[in-house]
Write a protein that holds these residues in place. Structure first.
Motif, PDB file in Angstrom:
ATOM      1  N   ASP A 208       0.855  -1.183   0.000  1.00  0.00           N
ATOM      2  CA  ASP A 208       0.000   0.000   0.000  1.00  0.00           C
ATOM      3  C   ASP A 208       0.895   1.238   0.000  1.00  0.00           C
ATOM      4  N   ILE A 209       0.359   2.319  -0.520  1.00  0.00           N
ATOM      5  CA  ILE A 209       1.161   3.516  -0.748  1.00  0.00           C
ATOM      6  C   ILE A 209       1.569   4.223   0.537  1.00  0.00           C
ATOM      7  N   PRO A 210       0.704   4.319   1.565  1.00  0.00           N
ATOM      8  CA  PRO A 210       1.152   4.963   2.799  1.00  0.00           C
ATOM      9  C   PRO A 210       2.411   4.339   3.392  1.00  0.00           C
ATOM     10  N   ALA A 211       2.548   3.025   3.258  1.00  0.00           N
ATOM     11  CA  ALA A 211       3.700   2.346   3.847  1.00  0.00           C
ATOM     12  C   ALA A 211       4.928   2.345   2.945  1.00  0.00           C
ATOM     13  N   SER A 212       4.757   2.612   1.647  1.00  0.00           N
ATOM     14  CA  SER A 212       5.877   2.470   0.712  1.00  0.00           C
ATOM     15  C   SER A 212       6.308   3.776   0.043  1.00  0.00           C
ATOM     16  N   ARG A 213       5.499   4.804   0.146  1.00  0.00           N
ATOM     17  CA  ARG A 213       5.737   6.033  -0.615  1.00  0.00           C
ATOM     18  C   ARG A 213       7.126   6.620  -0.355  1.00  0.00           C
ATOM     19  N   GLN A 214       7.505   6.765   0.896  1.00  0.00           N
ATOM     20  CA  GLN A 214       8.782   7.399   1.201  1.00  0.00           C
ATOM     21  C   GLN A 214       9.954   6.579   0.685  1.00  0.00           C
ATOM     22  N   LEU A 215       9.853   5.265   0.775  1.00  0.00           N
ATOM     23  CA  LEU A 215      10.924   4.398   0.277  1.00  0.00           C
ATOM     24  C   LEU A 215      11.057   4.519  -1.236  1.00  0.00           C
ATOM     25  N   ILE A 216       9.935   4.699  -1.919  1.00  0.00           N
ATOM     26  CA  ILE A 216       9.962   4.885  -3.373  1.00  0.00           C
ATOM     27  C   ILE A 216      10.609   6.223  -3.716  1.00  0.00           C
ATOM     28  N   LEU A 217      10.211   7.279  -2.994  1.00  0.00           N
ATOM     29  CA  LEU A 217      10.760   8.605  -3.260  1.00  0.00           C
ATOM     30  C   LEU A 217      12.261   8.658  -2.973  1.00  0.00           C
ATOM     31  N   GLU A 218      12.697   7.873  -2.011  1.00  0.00           N
ATOM     32  CA  GLU A 218      14.121   7.841  -1.666  1.00  0.00           C
ATOM     33  C   GLU A 218      14.922   6.915  -2.583  1.00  0.00           C
ATOM     34  N   GLY A 219      14.245   6.234  -3.503  1.00  0.00           N
ATOM     35  CA  GLY A 219      14.922   5.358  -4.440  1.00  0.00           C
ATOM     36  C   GLY A 219      15.319   4.010  -3.871  1.00  0.00           C
ATOM     37  N   LYS A 220      14.767   3.647  -2.726  1.00  0.00           N
ATOM     38  CA  LYS A 220      15.108   2.371  -2.099  1.00  0.00           C
ATOM     39  C   LYS A 220      14.257   1.225  -2.642  1.00  0.00           C
ATOM     40  N   LEU A 221      13.131   1.568  -3.248  1.00  0.00           N
ATOM     41  CA  LEU A 221      12.288   0.597  -3.942  1.00  0.00           C
ATOM     42  C   LEU A 221      11.971   1.146  -5.323  1.00  0.00           C
ATOM     43  N   ASN A 222      11.917   0.274  -6.309  1.00  0.00           N
ATOM     44  CA  ASN A 222      11.565   0.693  -7.666  1.00  0.00           C
ATOM     45  C   ASN A 222      10.077   0.461  -7.898  1.00  0.00           C
ATOM     46  N   ALA A 223       9.342   1.534  -8.165  1.00  0.00           N
ATOM     47  CA  ALA A 223       7.903   1.429  -8.383  1.00  0.00           C
ATOM     48  C   ALA A 223       7.626   1.062  -9.838  1.00  0.00           C
ATOM     49  N   ILE A 224       6.987  -0.076 -10.041  1.00  0.00           N
ATOM     50  CA  ILE A 224       6.650  -0.531 -11.388  1.00  0.00           C
ATOM     51  C   ILE A 224       5.373   0.137 -11.880  1.00  0.00           C
ATOM     52  N   GLY A 225       4.374   0.257 -11.012  1.00  0.00           N
ATOM     53  CA  GLY A 225       3.122   0.901 -11.402  1.00  0.00           C
ATOM     54  C   GLY A 225       2.118   0.873 -10.267  1.00  0.00           C
ATOM     55  N   VAL A 226       1.199   1.843 -10.272  1.00  0.00           N
ATOM     56  CA  VAL A 226       0.138   1.886  -9.267  1.00  0.00           C
ATOM     57  C   VAL A 226      -1.099   1.171  -9.810  1.00  0.00           C
ATOM     58  N   SER A 227      -1.918   0.653  -8.881  1.00  0.00           N
ATOM     59  CA  SER A 227      -3.029  -0.214  -9.269  1.00  0.00           C
ATOM     60  C   SER A 227      -4.315   0.528  -9.582  1.00  0.00           C
ATOM     61  N   SER A 228      -4.356   1.825  -9.342  1.00  0.00           N
ATOM     62  CA  SER A 228      -5.574   2.605  -9.576  1.00  0.00           C
ATOM     63  C   SER A 228      -5.728   2.959 -11.053  1.00  0.00           C
ATOM     64  N   ALA A 229      -6.916   3.442 -11.393  1.00  0.00           N
ATOM     65  CA  ALA A 229      -7.181   3.818 -12.782  1.00  0.00           C
ATOM     66  C   ALA A 229      -6.441   5.088 -13.171  1.00  0.00           C
ATOM     67  N   ARG A 230      -6.162   5.941 -12.180  1.00  0.00           N
ATOM     68  CA  ARG A 230      -5.448   7.197 -12.432  1.00  0.00           C
ATOM     69  C   ARG A 230      -4.196   7.273 -11.584  1.00  0.00           C
ATOM     70  N   ARG A 231      -3.265   8.101 -11.994  1.00  0.00           N
ATOM     71  CA  ARG A 231      -2.048   8.292 -11.206  1.00  0.00           C
ATOM     72  C   ARG A 231      -2.373   8.897  -9.841  1.00  0.00           C
TER      73      ARG A 231
END
Length: 326
Positions: A208-231
């Protein structure tokens, strides 16, 4: 497609909410003691973050403290069983995940609790998911992920927040729509799944995004894509899975507040009033949206109808993907 028994369970759940009418007995003194709220995932997940953001306002409104207790495991079944078995007096509530209310009824008669033993209070929030890859994995896009999984059928896996959770079904839906064979690895919530994908113990994860957002922004996880219809505004640089090439993909998690069936109608109404008011507070809205979630206050009746529609959607995938209780 679904067994009539399952439909009766869902109808009973809806009926419990639709029967919420003003009580003649009255509970003017409620609440007279601390209210326990059981969260069905570990600390650090989206449900935990959101309920703790609501706690100060709800406590002030009810003039009584809230005690938040995390009971993780079994896709929400452990926590929801505790709520279903609690005394229906308004002093034990639960934060119910989508899977526990809309997936588990389709997994057979062996589930440890029955949704008809709960009454909806309000939907709390809707939360898109994000498919992420460990830094150790040479995949940065949907196309690269599919190519890698196609080259190693059955060798790669996707971690998720627990069997029968919406994250589990999102992972299954990705593999189905992408036409690849990948293992699905359950964890006791988002936090431990996040730890393992960070360490590279599992190559991919649906978080889920609340738990992963900061790690993605810091480049520690690579985000492949979000599951919603819109960004998602808080991750505006991450494309949707549809943009990545998975046509028609949409999966959004959610959680809501429930009470044991038999909780007096006026208490349910009072709780709904307090939580809906808090969810509409500008500071709470800003907090929840900054995490990548969206506040979703409803009446008990609206929440019951929403549960029914979501059950039909996810039940179809359960049947098609052959997902079993384990």
């Amino acid at each position: 497609m679904f067994h009539s028994g399952k439909n009766r369970i869902l109808a009973a759940l809806a009926g419990a909410a639709l029967a919420v009418l003003p009580s003649q007995a009255g509970h003017a003194a409620y609440p007279e003691q601390l209210i326990k709220i059981i969260v069905t995932f570990p600390p650090g997940g989206s449900a935990d973050i959101v309920i703790r953001a609501l706690e100060p306002l709800v406590s002030a409104d009810l003039k009584q403290g809230l005690v938040i207790e995390n009971r993780a495991g079994a896709g929400g079944n452990i926590g929801m069983t505790a709520v279903a078995q609690a005394k229906p007096d308004g002093y034990t509530l639960g934060v119910a995940p989508a899977g526990a209310l809309t997936v588990n009824p389709h997994l057979g008669p062996t589930m440890p609790f029955d949704p008809k033993d709960l009454v909806p209070v309000t939907l709390l929030a809707e939360i898109p998911f994000v498919l992420v890859a460990s830094e150790k994995v040479p995949a940065r896009t949907v196309a690269e992920t599919i190519a890698l999984a196609s080259a190693k059928p059955g060798e790669l896996s996707i971690g998720h927040g627990g069997n029968s959770t919406a994250m589990h079904l999102t992972a299954a839906l990705f593999a189905q729509k992408a036409g690849v064979r990948m293992g699905l690895v359950p964890y006791r919530g988002t936090a431990p799944a996040t730890v393992d994908v960070l360490a590279g113990h599992v190559p991919f994860a649906v978080l889920d995004i609340p738990a992963s957002r900061q790690l993605i922004l810091e480049g520690k996880l690579n985000a492949i894509g979000v599951s919603s219809a819109r960004r998602i505004p808080s991750l505006s640089g991450v494309p949707t899975l549809v943009e990545g090439g998975i046509a028609g993909f949409e999966a959004v998690g959610w959680f809501g507040l429930v009470a044991p069936a038999g909780t007096p109608a006026d208490i349910v109404a009072r709780l709904n009033e307090a939580f809906v008011k808090a969810l509409k507070d500008p500071s709470v809205i800003e907090k929840i949206q900054s995490l990548g979630a969206e506040p979703a206050p409803t009446s008990p009746e609206q929440f019951a109808r929403f549960i029914q529609s979501e059950s039909a959607k996810w039940g179809k995938l359960v049947s098609e993907a052959g997902i079993k209780a384990n």
